[in-house]
Design an enzyme around this catalytic site. Structure first.
Site, PDB file in Angstrom:
ATOM      1  N   GLY A 243     -36.437  56.032  26.067  1.00  0.00           N
ATOM      2  CA  GLY A 243     -36.322  56.818  27.427  1.00  0.00           C
ATOM      3  C   GLY A 243     -37.544  56.237  28.330  1.00  0.00           C
ATOM      4  N   SER A 244     -38.009  56.999  29.311  1.00  0.00           N
ATOM      5  CA  SER A 244     -39.102  57.163  30.040  1.00  0.00           C
ATOM      6  C   SER A 244     -40.536  57.056  29.594  1.00  0.00           C
ATOM      7  CB  SER A 244     -39.057  58.063  31.183  1.00  0.00           C
ATOM      8  OG  SER A 244     -39.613  59.339  30.880  1.00  0.00           O
ATOM      9  N   GLY A 248     -41.791  59.192  26.375  1.00  0.00           N
ATOM     10  CA  GLY A 248     -42.357  58.673  25.020  1.00  0.00           C
ATOM     11  C   GLY A 248     -43.906  59.069  24.795  1.00  0.00           C
ATOM     12  N   GLU A 265     -39.228  53.100  22.387  1.00  0.00           N
ATOM     13  CA  GLU A 265     -38.547  52.155  23.421  1.00  0.00           C
ATOM     14  C   GLU A 265     -38.450  52.504  24.680  1.00  0.00           C
ATOM     15  OE1 GLU A 265     -36.337  50.222  25.467  1.00  0.00           O
ATOM     16  OE2 GLU A 265     -34.606  50.923  24.022  1.00  0.00           O
ATOM     17  N   CYS A 299     -32.724  49.400  30.496  1.00  0.00           N
ATOM     18  CA  CYS A 299     -34.211  49.118  30.410  1.00  0.00           C
ATOM     19  C   CYS A 299     -34.366  47.551  30.409  1.00  0.00           C
ATOM     20  CB  CYS A 299     -34.815  49.949  29.088  1.00  0.00           C
ATOM     21  SG  CYS A 299     -34.057  49.180  27.748  1.00  0.00           S
TER      22      CYS A 299
HETATM   23  C1  UN1 Z   1     -31.506  49.975  26.794  1.00  0.00           C
HETATM   24  O1  UN1 Z   1     -31.443  49.827  28.296  1.00  0.00           O
HETATM   25  O2  UN1 Z   1     -31.875  50.878  26.554  1.00  0.00           O
HETATM   26  O3  UN1 Z   1     -30.573  44.368  25.718  1.00  0.00           O
HETATM   27  C2  UN1 Z   1     -30.964  49.182  26.016  1.00  0.00           C
HETATM   28  C3  UN1 Z   1     -29.714  45.085  26.463  1.00  0.00           C
HETATM   29  C4  UN1 Z   1     -28.920  45.890  25.642  1.00  0.00           C
HETATM   30  C5  UN1 Z   1     -29.386  47.089  25.314  1.00  0.00           C
HETATM   31  C6  UN1 Z   1     -30.389  47.893  26.253  1.00  0.00           C
HETATM   32  N1  UN1 Z   1     -28.291  45.204  24.338  1.00  0.00           N
HETATM   33  O4  UN1 Z   1     -29.361  44.882  27.692  1.00  0.00           O
END
Ligand code: UN1
Length: 512
Positions: A243-244, A248, A265, A299
């Site tokens: 998340g943000s 985290g 992450e 992300c």
């Molecule tokens: C995310 O945005 O938290 O690599 C994960 C990617 C995807 C997973 C993204 N397999 O864009």
């Protein structure tokens, strides 16, 4: 909600979905019931209960109990459960994807891709269940042997975000299960139904297999107090949070305070360098998918583009052309490529970032405005391309929306320095046909991210690699490769099979 979508959920006996699921045990939860809405049209999906602290405590206690039984099951036998889960997910892929589209607003093709990540990680984890290898190490002493083994760690807390409401949990949980660890999951409040549906697949697979401990999976729905309760509890030796950055940081401080293990992450602010030798057709496709896919809410979404000044005008023209034809609208419609932003707040953040970019000398080349959603109330926007005179402060923050900033560069080392000059370090790529440029970017003086690509976009990582990034992204690695080790306790055994007791380091202690 369609009847097929309702069928994915645990029968609640009432009009609301449960807020607490401990294995096959479902309860409303002691927290206040709430009504999530779909980003598609702002309509309420289904009321959902919420866990309170005592519910979270019960879930963790049950997960810990289940751990004590699950840890002694041979790992390949644990893999049989994950095999059965994978088989069931294949059968329900389409329906699960529809539920993801309803709650997260992503287009059907991407929602199906997300469920495919679950299937893929099942296959990976089943193979892994026979490959949890340790080392044997030569001892410095005669008739001694060192053996390194990997043992189950304990129940794992998983906190996940709205944008990947199924895959992120699946990467963690399928691997945790073969490692011997049950999971307690706090999903985003935006996507509780997807979480309950995923959990139900697991519970039914365990029932079909028989003889599994009751609480290998639990779901506790709620806001940050629920995450806080997971972070605090020492019965969860590992907390994996996606998340943000502020979220985290808060989780890491609490888990760190009790010397637990964290797998983070967090935010990405991903960049791509396009050099003069790049194949522009390929670059265009990589950029468009990276920047506008999932409406810029991955992300791994592409946010910063560094283009060599000799090709900048040509590439920007191509991109403007491509952006013009993008079908924006209802994500359930098969022809749509851009679905809605998750909510009004997100739309507000996009507008604020665009205003800041303009204040910092940026020029919006296309997009940025809202699209009339018709009868519904979703937040639909046109993805924006913004030419920036330099990498100013707006480009240092991650805005979870489809804004692509373009900056020209002259020398590759200057572009790499710019690329690395942000606090986040998740995903990156270079578009080039020059082997020197490619390897410079991949090498020690190149990208400082966890994910580095050549002639590929920043998003859409495969599950086989370790996924995650550096700096404010949090340093964690999930999914494939050897990420499994974080879910296990390394035990280094020293065995003396001789009849003497020589001390290590050659120490003489008393008489022999
Ligand atoms: C995310 O945005 O938290 O690599 C994960 C990617 C995807 C997973 C993204 N397999 O864009």
């Amino acid at each position: 909600m369609t009847p097929a979508q309702r069928d994915l959920l645990p029968a609640s006996g009432g009009s609301a979905a449960p807020g607490v699921a401990i294995g096959g045990d479902y309860a409303a939860g002691g927290g206040e019931r709430f009504s999530p809405v779909s980003p598609i049209d702002g309509a309420a999906t289904m009321p959902v209960g919420q866990a309170d602290r005592s519910d979270v405590g019960r879930a963790i206690a049950a997960a810990h109990e289940s751990f004590l039984a699950w840890r002694s099951r041979p790992a390949p036998a644990r893999g049989e459960l994950v095999y059965e889960i994978g088989r069931r997910v294949r059968e329900q892929k389409k329906q699960l994807a529809e539920l993801i589209t309803l709650e997260a607003g992503k287009i059907v093709a991407e929602a199906e891709g997300e469920v495919q990540e679950w299937i893929d990680i099942c296959d990976f984890a089943v193979g892994l269940s026979r490959q949890l290898y340790g080392n044997t190490i030569a001892s410095e002493r005669p008739d001694h042997q060192l053996i390194e083994s990997w043992r189950p760690l304990g129940a794992v807390g998983v906190i996940s975000a709205f944008n990947f409401p199924c895959a992120v949990w699946a990467w963690n949980t399928m691997v945790a299960l073969v490692c011997g660890d049950p999971v307690v999951w706090k999903p985003s409040e935006q996507t509780p139904l997807t979480a309950l549906a995923c959990h139900k697949v697991l519970v039914e697979a365990a029932e079909a297999l028989g003889d599994c401990p009751p609480a290998l999976s639990s779901v506790v729905i709620g806001a940050k107090e629920v995450g806080q309760a997971l972070a605090e509890d020492p019965r969860l030796p590992l907390v994996s949070a996606t998340g943000s950055v502020p979220m985290g940081r808060a989780v890491a401080q609490v888990v760190g305070g009790r010397l637990g293990r964290c797998l983070l992450e967090l935010g990405g602010n991903n960049g791509m360098i396009v050099t003069p030798s790049a194949d522009l057709k390929l670059a265009e496709r990589a950029i468009v998918f990276g920047a506008v896919g999932t409406c810029g809410q991955r992300c791994t979404s592409l946010r910063r583009l560094f283009v060599h000044k000799s090709i900048s005008a040509k590439l920007v023209d191509r991109l403007k052309g491509a952006y013009q034809g993008l079908p924006i609208g209802d994500p359930r419609d098969a022809s749509t490529l851009i679905g809605p932003l998750v909510n009004q707040r997100s739309a507000g953040q996009m507008q604020a970032a665009l205003q800041q970019a303009k204040d910092e000398g940026g020029e919006v080349l296309c997009g940025g405005d809202a699209v009339d959603p018709g009868a519904g109330g979703g937040c639909y926007v046109k993805p924006a391309i913004v030419r920036m005179p330099e990498q100013s402060s707006v480009m240092h923050a991650e805005t979870f929306a489809p804004i692509l900033y373009v900056v020209e560069y002259d020398q590759l080392d200057e572009a790499i320095a710019l690329h690395n000059a942000v606090p986040q370090g998740l995903s990156s790529s270079i578009l080039t046909t020059d082997v020197r440029e490619a390897h410079t970017f991949l090498g020690p003086d190149g990208s400082d991210c966890g994910l580095v690509g050549v002639n590929i976009g920043t998003s859409g990582a495969e599950i086989g690699g370790a996924f995650g990034g550096e700096k404010e992204t949090g340093g964690g690695r999930e999914s494939g490769s050897d990420a499994w080790r974080q879910y296990m306790r390394r035990s280094t055994a020293t065995i003396n099979y001789g009849s003497e007791l020589p001390l290590s380091q050659g120490i003489k202690f008393g008489s022999d």
